[in-house]
Design an enzyme around this catalytic site. Structure first.
Site, PDB file in Angstrom:
ATOM      1  N   LYS A 195       0.860  -1.180   0.000  1.00 58.57           N
ATOM      2  CA  LYS A 195       0.000   0.000   0.000  1.00 58.57           C
ATOM      3  C   LYS A 195       0.896   1.230   0.000  1.00 58.57           C
ATOM      4  CE  LYS A 195      -3.590   2.403   2.548  1.00 58.57           C
ATOM      5  NZ  LYS A 195      -4.547   2.336   3.659  1.00 58.57           N
ATOM      6  N   LYS A 248      -2.147  -1.501  -3.881  1.00 57.19           N
ATOM      7  CA  LYS A 248      -3.006  -0.322  -3.829  1.00 57.19           C
ATOM      8  C   LYS A 248      -2.164   0.934  -3.891  1.00 57.19           C
ATOM      9  CE  LYS A 248      -5.933   2.025  -0.552  1.00 57.19           C
ATOM     10  NZ  LYS A 248      -6.316   2.108   0.817  1.00 57.19           N
TER      11      LYS A 248
HETATM   12  C1  PBG Z   1      -7.746   3.055   5.448  1.00 50.95           C
HETATM   13  C2  PBG Z   1      -7.944   3.033   3.986  1.00 50.95           C
HETATM   14  C3  PBG Z   1      -7.729   4.055   3.054  1.00 50.95           C
HETATM   15  C4  PBG Z   1      -8.163   3.559   1.827  1.00 50.95           C
HETATM   16  C5  PBG Z   1      -8.585   2.260   2.034  1.00 50.95           C
HETATM   17  N1  PBG Z   1      -8.423   1.946   3.378  1.00 50.95           N
HETATM   18  C6  PBG Z   1      -7.255   5.449   3.233  1.00 50.95           C
HETATM   19  C7  PBG Z   1      -5.844   5.767   3.464  1.00 50.95           C
HETATM   20  O1  PBG Z   1      -4.971   4.926   3.604  1.00 50.95           O
HETATM   21  O2  PBG Z   1      -5.618   6.980   3.569  1.00 50.95           O
HETATM   22  C8  PBG Z   1      -8.168   4.334   0.546  1.00 50.95           C
HETATM   23  C9  PBG Z   1      -9.165   3.902  -0.446  1.00 50.95           C
HETATM   24  C10 PBG Z   1      -9.415   4.876  -1.521  1.00 50.95           C
HETATM   25  O3  PBG Z   1      -8.755   5.914  -1.678  1.00 50.95           O
HETATM   26  O4  PBG Z   1     -10.346   4.587  -2.270  1.00 50.95           O
HETATM   27  N2  PBG Z   1      -6.420   3.159   5.862  1.00 50.95           N
END
Ligand code: PBG
Length: 324
Positions: A195, A248
């Site tokens: 991520k 992601k």
């Molecule tokens: C929680 C989370 C996030 C997203 C998914 N789970 C936000 C982040 O990490 O700031 C982002 C999903 C999206 O942008 O569609 N941590």
């Protein structure tokens, strides 16, 4: 073989030839639909930075989830927006928290729909970070216990799969342990393994009111410059017991999806995040591109790169297009 002996256009001359040589097929089986759930009743409030997406109260969530299921979508992932936040994100693991109540009600109405939960504290902490804050720094090990508690509370409420998205070190081990000790050894973990610290989460942070109040997420999310590090992260999650590995965002990280696909034999997921969705929607609204075609093309590229499943706010729109 070279031109003029070989003419690649021969097999592109009509739709039926093109169908025969198509290498990648999008299917509703690939799609996972995310939803945002809020307290209250009969609420369907548009999220301005994500046209077509809404804050839904549980009753409305059930309507939308039924619609998704009727289109052939097998799984949804839900994000909770709690009534109150605190430094420990305690609403994340509250027995009567928004997510826990939502899971119980969905599973009652739609027992077969796969309900995935995002395991993270950032929507629930008043500082907006994904972990416990100690002297302006994120305390990794103190956070693990709360993540495990959160995942367990989701499983107890009836979640079918948990998806840790916090990027703390060691969270998969901790969550797997907590689930196994409590008779939830059958609940899989979809780990947000690679991520990245991405600008493409912007609209989500507005939707979930989860932007960090100070600093940023660079001490836990990955540097967009790194690719080998994604392999290390994924290896750790696999060793720790992850069942599905996620990358992601998706579009800016197709090379990572492809590498992870090559290196591991577990199912791979990709998250087409809020900013990827918003970009296409915005350009479509301005008449700058054909949103429908851009949607399908982007989803195809993610699948072609090697993803087995795609979490995308386009899931229902794409299902509609595929079913046509
Ligand atoms: C929680 C989370 C996030 C997203 C998914 N789970 C936000 C982040 O990490 O700031 C982002 C999903 C999206 O942008 O569609 N941590």
């Amino acid at each position: 073989m070279l031109f003029p002996d070989y003419r690649p256009r021969r097999l592109r001359q009509n739709e039926n030839f093109r169908r025969m040589i198509k290498e990648t097929h999008l299917s509703v089986n690939d799609l996972i639909m995310p939803f945002f759930v809020v307290n209250g009743k009969k609420i369907k409030r548009p999220i301005s930075s994500m046209p077509g997406q809404f804050h839904l109260s549980i009753d409305q969530l059930i309507e939308q989830a039924s619609l998704a299921y009727s289109m052939g979508i097998a799984a949804i992932i839900i994000f909770g927006i709690p009534g109150k936040k605190d430094p420990f994100g305690s609403q994340a693991f509250a027995k009567d928290g928004i997510i826990q109540r939502a899971i119980a009600e969905i599973k009652q109405k739609l027992p077969e729909l796969i309900v995935i939960t995002d395991v993270c504290l950032c929507e629930y902490t008043d500082h907006g970070h994904c972990g416990i804050v100690e002297n302006q720094a994120i305390d990794n090990d103190a956070t693990l216990d709360l993540l495990a508690k959160t995942a367990l509370s989701h499983a107890k409420a009836g979640a079918d799969m948990v998806a840790p998205s916090d990027m703390m070190d060691g969270r998969v081990t901790e969550i797997r342990g907590a689930l196994d000790e409590n008779n939830f050894s059958h609940i899989p973990i979809m780990a947000y393994s690679a991520k990245y610290c991405s600008a493409f989460y912007g609209p989500f942070r507005e939707a979930a009111n989860s932007a960090p109040r100070f600093g940023d997420r660079q001490t836990y999310q990955m540097d967009p410059a790194n690719s080998r590090e994604a392999i290390r992260e994924a290896s750790m999650d696999v060793e720790e017991g992850a069942d599905i590995i996620m990358v992601k965002p998706a579009l800016a990280y197709l090379d990572i999806i492809s590498r992870i696909r090559d290196e591991f034999d577990l199912p791979v997921a990709a998250y087409q995040v809020s900013g990827e969705y918003a970009m296409i929607k915005a350009a479509d609204q301005l008449g700058w591109l054909d949103g429908q075609r851009a949607m399908i093309e982007s989803l195809l590229s993610i699948k072609r790169a090697g993803s087995d499943m795609i979490l995308t706010y386009f899931a229902m729109d794409a299902a509609k297009a595929i079913n046509k």
